[in-house]
Scaffold this motif. Sequence first.
Motif, PDB file in Angstrom:
ATOM      1  N   SER A  78      33.364  24.022  34.285  1.00  0.00           N
ATOM      2  CA  SER A  78      32.944  23.936  32.999  1.00  0.00           C
ATOM      3  C   SER A  78      32.758  25.197  31.912  1.00  0.00           C
ATOM      4  N   THR A  79      32.648  26.244  32.811  1.00  0.00           N
ATOM      5  CA  THR A  79      32.268  27.381  32.116  1.00  0.00           C
ATOM      6  C   THR A  79      33.321  28.603  31.929  1.00  0.00           C
ATOM      7  N   GLY A  80      34.568  27.863  32.497  1.00  0.00           N
ATOM      8  CA  GLY A  80      35.879  28.615  32.223  1.00  0.00           C
ATOM      9  C   GLY A  80      35.850  29.712  33.418  1.00  0.00           C
ATOM     10  N   GLY A  81      34.919  29.486  34.470  1.00  0.00           N
ATOM     11  CA  GLY A  81      34.844  30.799  35.685  1.00  0.00           C
ATOM     12  C   GLY A  81      34.056  31.809  35.335  1.00  0.00           C
ATOM     13  N   LEU A  82      33.420  31.707  34.162  1.00  0.00           N
ATOM     14  CA  LEU A  82      32.514  32.928  33.850  1.00  0.00           C
ATOM     15  C   LEU A  82      31.239  32.980  34.712  1.00  0.00           C
ATOM     16  N   ILE A  83      30.623  31.924  34.990  1.00  0.00           N
ATOM     17  CA  ILE A  83      29.633  31.909  35.835  1.00  0.00           C
ATOM     18  C   ILE A  83      30.023  31.773  37.234  1.00  0.00           C
ATOM     19  N   PRO A  84      29.719  32.503  38.237  1.00  0.00           N
ATOM     20  CA  PRO A  84      30.031  32.441  39.458  1.00  0.00           C
ATOM     21  C   PRO A  84      29.093  31.495  40.396  1.00  0.00           C
ATOM     22  N   GLY A 132      33.040  35.998  41.155  1.00  0.00           N
ATOM     23  CA  GLY A 132      31.632  36.681  41.251  1.00  0.00           C
ATOM     24  C   GLY A 132      31.801  38.032  41.560  1.00  0.00           C
ATOM     25  N   SER A 133      32.883  38.879  41.712  1.00  0.00           N
ATOM     26  CA  SER A 133      32.961  40.185  42.123  1.00  0.00           C
ATOM     27  C   SER A 133      32.470  40.954  41.123  1.00  0.00           C
ATOM     28  N   VAL A 134      32.382  40.624  39.617  1.00  0.00           N
ATOM     29  CA  VAL A 134      32.042  41.440  38.667  1.00  0.00           C
ATOM     30  C   VAL A 134      30.532  41.349  38.773  1.00  0.00           C
ATOM     31  N   HIS A 135      29.845  40.141  38.810  1.00  0.00           N
ATOM     32  CA  HIS A 135      28.481  39.888  38.855  1.00  0.00           C
ATOM     33  C   HIS A 135      27.994  40.687  39.958  1.00  0.00           C
ATOM     34  N   ALA A 136      28.571  40.735  41.099  1.00  0.00           N
ATOM     35  CA  ALA A 136      28.102  41.379  42.484  1.00  0.00           C
ATOM     36  C   ALA A 136      28.133  42.919  42.081  1.00  0.00           C
ATOM     37  N   TRP A 137      29.303  43.402  41.751  1.00  0.00           N
ATOM     38  CA  TRP A 137      29.278  44.878  41.236  1.00  0.00           C
ATOM     39  C   TRP A 137      28.315  45.116  40.307  1.00  0.00           C
TER      40      TRP A 137
END
Length: 166
Positions: A78-84, A132-137
């Motif tokens: 439901s978040t459109g994939g923005l929150i991993p 989640g690669s962006v959040h991880a970086w």
Amino acid sequence: MKIHLHVNGKKQGPFELEEMNSQIAEGVLLPGEVSAWYKGCEDWMPLEMVPGIEIPAGMNVPPVKKGGASPAEKGGDSTGGLIPYKNPSALIAYYLGIFGLFPLFGLVFSIPAFILGIVGLYKRSQNPVIKGSVHAWIGIVLGFIATTYNGLLAIGAIIAISQNRF
């Protein structure tokens, strides 16, 4: 070619192409009930559409559903994939990296942010469906910056206290 599968709501793999063809021939995998993904593929697809997959003559394969894979197979939410949410290590690394920017006590958050960011990237590499690669970086970079920044502040505070200049 390594192939990841989505079978009965569970992700499996990676498997080699030869192994997939062998399981189809033995009747272990039933095309039409399995979605597949491989590196370089834009999205999940029916297993029978993967290049190199061999369907034995006479095997009944249901027609491909219009619209492709379901949102669950695509990893959508439901978040459109923005929150991993499927990669909690990356998400926690992100928030710890931000909290790590607070002076001095941020050191407690910045080191775990760096470590969890690396774990999040590893999980992403093992299962490309999860995001989640962006959040991880961000967790890694902010964790490194905050660790350096807070470490220097702590060293400065220790020197100031030891010289009675505080």
